[in-house]
Design a protein around this motif. Sequence first.
Motif, PDB file in Angstrom:
ATOM      1  N   LYS A 107       7.167 -11.499  20.357  1.00  0.00           N
ATOM      2  CA  LYS A 107       7.122  -9.930  19.522  1.00  0.00           C
ATOM      3  C   LYS A 107       7.594  -8.857  20.810  1.00  0.00           C
ATOM      4  O   LYS A 107       6.802  -8.902  21.762  1.00  0.00           O
ATOM      5  N   VAL A 109       8.195  -5.359  21.867  1.00  0.00           N
ATOM      6  CA  VAL A 109       7.733  -3.913  21.587  1.00  0.00           C
ATOM      7  C   VAL A 109       7.980  -2.789  22.375  1.00  0.00           C
ATOM      8  O   VAL A 109       7.798  -1.683  22.172  1.00  0.00           O
ATOM      9  N   LYS A 134       7.477   2.779  18.588  1.00  0.00           N
ATOM     10  CA  LYS A 134       6.421   3.399  17.692  1.00  0.00           C
ATOM     11  C   LYS A 134       6.392   2.900  16.133  1.00  0.00           C
ATOM     12  O   LYS A 134       5.587   3.157  15.491  1.00  0.00           O
ATOM     13  N   TYR A 135       7.730   2.948  15.911  1.00  0.00           N
ATOM     14  CA  TYR A 135       7.920   2.251  14.357  1.00  0.00           C
ATOM     15  C   TYR A 135       7.237   3.536  13.505  1.00  0.00           C
ATOM     16  O   TYR A 135       6.190   3.315  12.656  1.00  0.00           O
ATOM     17  N   GLN A 138       6.575   2.842   9.655  1.00  0.00           N
ATOM     18  CA  GLN A 138       6.118   1.488   9.218  1.00  0.00           C
ATOM     19  C   GLN A 138       4.971   1.211  10.145  1.00  0.00           C
ATOM     20  O   GLN A 138       5.538   0.366  11.226  1.00  0.00           O
ATOM     21  N   GLU A 139       3.879   1.459  10.314  1.00  0.00           N
ATOM     22  CA  GLU A 139       2.898   1.253  11.313  1.00  0.00           C
ATOM     23  C   GLU A 139       2.592  -0.311  11.631  1.00  0.00           C
ATOM     24  O   GLU A 139       2.597  -1.029  10.775  1.00  0.00           O
ATOM     25  N   ASP A 140       2.641  -0.344  12.938  1.00  0.00           N
ATOM     26  CA  ASP A 140       2.432  -1.864  13.229  1.00  0.00           C
ATOM     27  C   ASP A 140       1.044  -1.870  14.088  1.00  0.00           C
ATOM     28  O   ASP A 140       0.873  -1.160  15.118  1.00  0.00           O
ATOM     29  N   ASP A 142      -0.304  -4.040  16.178  1.00  0.00           N
ATOM     30  CA  ASP A 142      -0.250  -4.487  17.469  1.00  0.00           C
ATOM     31  C   ASP A 142       0.183  -3.370  18.340  1.00  0.00           C
ATOM     32  O   ASP A 142      -0.632  -3.024  19.472  1.00  0.00           O
ATOM     33  N   VAL A 143       1.123  -2.738  17.869  1.00  0.00           N
ATOM     34  CA  VAL A 143       1.610  -1.461  18.564  1.00  0.00           C
ATOM     35  C   VAL A 143       0.511  -0.242  18.787  1.00  0.00           C
ATOM     36  O   VAL A 143       0.271   0.262  19.578  1.00  0.00           O
ATOM     37  N   SER A 144      -0.188  -0.109  17.605  1.00  0.00           N
ATOM     38  CA  SER A 144      -1.087   0.894  17.514  1.00  0.00           C
ATOM     39  C   SER A 144      -2.323   0.746  18.426  1.00  0.00           C
ATOM     40  O   SER A 144      -2.781   1.416  18.977  1.00  0.00           O
TER      41      SER A 144
END
Length: 219
Positions: A107, A109, A134-135, A138-140, A142-144
């Motif tokens: 993954k 990021v 940050k996408y 479409q919220e991710d 893991d990133v959030s």
Amino acid sequence: MCIRDRGLSTYLGRKRVIVMYYAKFPAIQIEPDKNPNEDVLKAIAAEKQKCVEDLYPVELVLCTEGPNLNRDYWLPHILEIAAPTIIYKPGNIDHLTESQSEVQPRKIVGVAYDSWIGEHRGKKAIFAKAVIYKYLYQEDPDVSKLISDIEEGIAKVSMECAFTKYYAVDENGEIVDLKAEELEDPEMVGIHGKYYRAFGEDVVFTAFAFLVDKKPADR
């Protein structure tokens, strides 16, 4: 500015200016009594802002001189050699082992785009600048979570590198003269060895990882 999709060209006086932009928008119509620069500059500013909104900038300390918890060792002059090689390398979450990579995709990021040598806690260190994707639409999760950890000051980072040359060094960073077979002996050099393994001149960063569920090797 971000460069994507297609270009828009217009004339500013006698100069032809090519404006590359992030998202598609209608061609600019220049009014006869209006300065053409104004529309172009507004378009550039708007598209530049879109580029910023979906990227989260971070500053990283990749490694410091001396030993780490894996009994690897960064010699000061090797830091200088390695620092530029992190540029344009990807950032992932928590490192994936080869066995993990077989069952799940790695993954990515973010990406590093700058590096320099500085001082961290009294030691020479490699610093880098990177962005996290940050996408926006479409919220991710893991990133959030990663961004939340960064803002709480609890996120850590770890480097990944490749090399073929290395030295055996003692706790003071002094190179120990060993035979080839001794260098390859895990009881002599490395995480379970008598001496630290110091990266050689051919070391190259291959990636970096944001640690969410793991601890870094650096102290």
